[in-house]
Design an enzyme around this catalytic site. Structure first.
Site, PDB file in Angstrom:
ATOM      1  N   GLN A 175      63.310 -58.016 104.573  1.00 19.40           N
ATOM      2  CA  GLN A 175      63.129 -58.444 105.843  1.00 19.40           C
ATOM      3  C   GLN A 175      63.291 -59.464 106.930  1.00 19.40           C
ATOM      4  OE1 GLN A 175      62.004 -55.413 106.971  1.00 19.40           O
ATOM      5  NE2 GLN A 175      61.380 -54.091 104.819  1.00 19.40           N
ATOM      6  N   ALA A 195      71.435 -54.004 105.225  1.00 17.59           N
ATOM      7  CA  ALA A 195      72.459 -53.434 106.656  1.00 17.59           C
ATOM      8  C   ALA A 195      71.150 -53.220 107.321  1.00 17.59           C
ATOM      9  CB  ALA A 195      73.314 -53.329 106.595  1.00 17.59           C
ATOM     10  N   CYS A 321      58.507 -46.507 100.492  1.00 16.79           N
ATOM     11  CA  CYS A 321      58.289 -45.954  99.327  1.00 16.79           C
ATOM     12  C   CYS A 321      57.410 -45.722  99.187  1.00 16.79           C
ATOM     13  CB  CYS A 321      58.808 -47.240  98.323  1.00 16.79           C
ATOM     14  SG  CYS A 321      60.786 -48.005  98.933  1.00 16.79           S
TER      15      CYS A 321
HETATM   16  N1  PLP Z   1      63.144 -55.361  99.565  1.00 11.69           N
HETATM   17  C1  PLP Z   1      62.553 -55.159 100.916  1.00 11.69           C
HETATM   18  C2  PLP Z   1      61.200 -56.471 101.130  1.00 11.69           C
HETATM   19  C3  PLP Z   1      62.759 -53.584 100.803  1.00 11.69           C
HETATM   20  O1  PLP Z   1      61.359 -53.707 102.712  1.00 11.69           O
HETATM   21  C4  PLP Z   1      63.272 -52.629 100.521  1.00 11.69           C
HETATM   22  C5  PLP Z   1      62.947 -51.582 101.471  1.00 11.69           C
HETATM   23  O2  PLP Z   1      62.121 -51.301 102.094  1.00 11.69           O
HETATM   24  C6  PLP Z   1      63.462 -53.040  99.833  1.00 11.69           C
HETATM   25  C7  PLP Z   1      64.066 -54.214  99.245  1.00 11.69           C
HETATM   26  C8  PLP Z   1      64.759 -51.798  99.069  1.00 11.69           C
HETATM   27  O3  PLP Z   1      65.883 -51.863 100.281  1.00 11.69           O
HETATM   28  P1  PLP Z   1      66.810 -50.518  99.622  1.00 11.69           P
HETATM   29  O4  PLP Z   1      65.842 -49.071 100.080  1.00 11.69           O
HETATM   30  O5  PLP Z   1      67.702 -50.566 101.483  1.00 11.69           O
HETATM   31  O6  PLP Z   1      67.693 -50.084  98.290  1.00 11.69           O
END
Ligand code: PLP
Length: 382
Positions: A175, A195, A321
């Site tokens: 972030q 990305a 999520c």
């Molecule tokens: N770490 C953080 C702080 C996130 O906000 C997110 C996604 O919301 C992730 C990891 C996971 O990223 P991705 O879903 O693109 O694999």
């Protein structure tokens, strides 16, 4: 429709789209192939690696391309589980993204220790200093900025304390990257990014590992990524990610985020004024210029999301999520919010293209929904 859910994912910016199209058309080979097509793909990938390393301040060969941050974070924790003493603990902030929390619990079970967090959403550095003086965990994981609250973590200070005790420091910079300058992040021993949170394409991220470490692959097969991650690299999205990051770093160098921070503050002031009883989560802590997390005064968060959706605003209840799930956010729980309060949280996350007028329109829409709900209730009670 005005999009206020950039922390979930952000639209692909023009520079990234053009770079992707160009690479798709002109860099068609597999970087491992032994001919000119392969060489061109390999060259484009090497250049992208060098650019990312330069932004972060690390070595190009310390970067492993991944499918995103979930994979990168799993890879880091899996690596710790492979190389650390079987009795070693990992110390993790309890506000990490589920892909860090769950993989830590998966590989370390009861050997995960949580670093306390203040009510304002920041890890307790004093605790870390005192505890590290006593016991040495195998690794410490603290994110750069929280996805739900936008609260910036003292990752530089945590890194310095870990250095002092020679404990590897792992930082999820998902972030932070593309919203704040990347400079210095590469000093973290392990670092992840993706990305699609800053205008690059989905499906590409990275893990930075120290040059001396060799990561046991999570995905086995070919010898790509120096044997640390099998599978043909997707060069067009790698190039596209770097085009996005380059464009964001230019905006940051021009301090374009400062004005956006002012709009963010103005919105929060309007929100507190128009919605009596609303609470800004993480108020008092340094926060990302794009994220507002607020407890709304009445009604369920899902009703607010749906009403705002109808009014033309895409907002979220917290992290993408946990949307739709019943459990309150683990982040708010770690910040000592009661479960009932955690169910009142809304997250507004803007992007670089969001305007001051967009923030104002959102504040007006919130006020209107509040008035309607309030009047509806008063009417029902009368
Ligand atoms: N770490 C953080 C702080 C996130 O906000 C997110 C996604 O919301 C992730 C990891 C996971 O990223 P991705 O879903 O693109 O694999």
């Amino acid at each position: 429709m005005i999009y206020f859910d950039h922390n979930a994912t952000a639209p692909v910016m023009r520079e990234a789209r053009e770079a992707w199209l160009n690479a798709t058309e002109h860099v068609a080979g597999n970087p491992s192939s032994p001919h000119q097509y392969g060489a061109a793909a390999s060259k484009a990938m090497i250049e992208a690696r060098e650019k990312l390393a330069a932004f972060l301040g690390c070595l190009p060969n310390e970067i492993i391309w991944t499918s995103g941050a979930t994979e990168a974070n799993n890879m880091a924790i899996h690596h710790f589980a492979q190389v650390l003493d079987p009795k070693a603990e990992v110390w993790v902030s309890p506000i990490e993204h589920p892909c860090v929390m769950e993989s830590s619990k998966h590989y370390f079970g009861k050997r995960v220790k949580f670093i306390p967090v203040t009510h304002a959403g920041v890890i307790d550095l004093d605790w870390l200093t005192v505890e590290l003086g006593d016991v040495r965990p195998g690794a410490v994981a603290v994110m750069a900025a929280n996805n739900e609250t936008g609260v910036i973590q003292p990752w530089r200070e945590a890194l310095a304390i870990c250095r002092q005790y020679q404990v590897p420091f792992f930082c999820d910079s998902v972030q932070w990257l593309g919203k704040m300058p990347a400079k210095g992040l590469g000093e973290c021993d392990f670092l992840s990014g993706a990305a699609h949170k800053f205008g690059g394409p989905r499906g590409i991220g990275f893990l930075k590992v120290p040059a001396k470490s060799h990561v046991t692959p999570l995905i086995v097969g070919g010898k790509q990524e120096r044997g640390q991650r099998a599978g043909t690299e997707n060069v067009p999205i790698i190039v596209s990610m770097l085009a996005a990051l380059e464009a964001r770093e230019k905006q940051l160098a021009r301090s374009e985020h400062i004005l956006r921070g002012v709009w963010h503050e103005n919105f929060e002031r309007q929100l507190l004024h128009k919605l009596p009883g609303a609470v800004i989560v993480g108020a008092g802590s340094p926060r990302l210029w794009n994220t507002v997390s607020a407890l709304v005064p009445e009604g369920s968060q899902l009703r607010w999301v749906s009403k705002l959706d109808k009014a033309g605003f895409a907002v979220s209840t917290g992290s993408a999520c946990t949307t739709g799930k019943e459990e309150p956010s683990h982040v708010l729980a770690a910040m000592h919010f009661k479960a009932a309060d955690a169910h009142r949280v809304l997250r507004f996350s803007s992007g670089w293209e969001t305007t001051e007028a967009d923030w104002d329109a959102l504040a007006r829409a919130l006020a209107k929904i509040h008035e309607e709900t309030h009047h509806g209730k008063a009417h029902a009670e009368a």
